[in-house]
Scaffold this active site. Sequence first.
Site, PDB file in Angstrom:
ATOM      1  N   TYR A 135       4.442 -12.524   5.845  1.00 52.09           N
ATOM      2  CA  TYR A 135       3.386 -11.738   5.207  1.00 52.09           C
ATOM      3  C   TYR A 135       2.940 -13.137   4.042  1.00 52.09           C
ATOM      4  CZ  TYR A 135       0.579  -8.688   2.092  1.00 52.09           C
ATOM      5  OH  TYR A 135      -0.414  -7.976   1.412  1.00 52.09           O
ATOM      6  N   VAL A 193      -3.585  -5.798   9.505  1.00 57.10           N
ATOM      7  CA  VAL A 193      -2.830  -4.961   8.835  1.00 57.10           C
ATOM      8  C   VAL A 193      -3.471  -4.637   7.854  1.00 57.10           C
ATOM      9  CG1 VAL A 193      -0.555  -4.711   7.851  1.00 57.10           C
ATOM     10  CG2 VAL A 193      -0.734  -6.348   9.830  1.00 57.10           C
ATOM     11  N   LYS A 198       0.988 -11.913   8.942  1.00 56.49           N
ATOM     12  CA  LYS A 198      -0.293 -11.240   8.290  1.00 56.49           C
ATOM     13  C   LYS A 198      -0.644 -12.265   7.044  1.00 56.49           C
ATOM     14  CE  LYS A 198      -1.192  -7.524   5.345  1.00 56.49           C
ATOM     15  NZ  LYS A 198      -0.694  -6.343   4.306  1.00 56.49           N
ATOM     16  N   THR A 248       0.884  -1.078   0.122  1.00 58.06           N
ATOM     17  CA  THR A 248      -0.019   0.004  -0.027  1.00 58.06           C
ATOM     18  C   THR A 248       0.925   1.344   0.081  1.00 58.06           C
ATOM     19  OG1 THR A 248      -1.584  -1.264   1.103  1.00 58.06           O
ATOM     20  CG2 THR A 248      -1.901   1.176   1.262  1.00 58.06           C
TER      21      THR A 248
END
Length: 285
Positions: A126, A194, A154, A37
């Site tokens: 992640y 997250v 995550k 992001t």
Amino acid sequence: MVTPFTPDGELDLDAAAALATHLVDAGNDGLVISGTTGESPTTTGEEDGRLLAAVLEAVGDRATVVAGIGTNDTRHTVELTEQAVRIGAHGLLLVTPYYNKPPQAGIVANVDAVIEAAGDTPIMLYDIVGRTGVQIAEATYAELESRPSVLAVKDASGDLARGARLRARTRFALYSGDDAITLPWLAVGAVGVVSVIGNVAGGLLREMIRAVDAGDLARARGIDDRLVPVVEAIMGQTQGAIAAKVALRELGLIPSDRVRLPLTPATAEQVDVIRTALKEAGLTA
């Protein structure tokens, strides 16, 4: 957190510090810097370092600041890790190497290389197979439990049953990596999220997590209902960073919604959807 750019596409550190301060004031207890992001594929390592330093200076005494350091080149990942640790990151977000689809042994070796470079700095894995092309196997998670600095995951797999097994069978703290199903992730034992929409709805997410922790699922569902149009507008019609920047600009929290290629600006129609969603969620008047 998005990475603010000036209208001509340069890093805007003043806007980044102001946004980080707002996000913490609004209810986020941690910030991920230079994640997807944050448009990390388009920022240089030097820019990542300056951004991290600016955010740490702004909110490092009030929030956990996590640096995204994962790439598909372990040597580059190690360089970013060493820089983040040197600057003072509180934690590291390590995405599975993408595109080159390493075997599970390569995933483990990549993690071990980061551990060696990071020292005691905590690591969050992640797992997002839709972007990486390869998923961290449950057996690999079991192997990585022996690495004490790997603390959390995550999970953006969308597989709630698998997530429940990881929560039950491993020591890792589980975080939702998918805004659309954060409430179900919390129900199977995730400790937080997250989030992309946390850029604009951190306070509501915090309330929803607290409601789940208190056993008040009716309240949690009511908050989730408010968030549905925001999730659809930011995550459902264009890339998340594009839409999140539009939303932040609409809220007056960043001066420009500029993104870097290959991302392109939102269309007028997409902006209208975002504007309407923010109003429906009670985030604007």
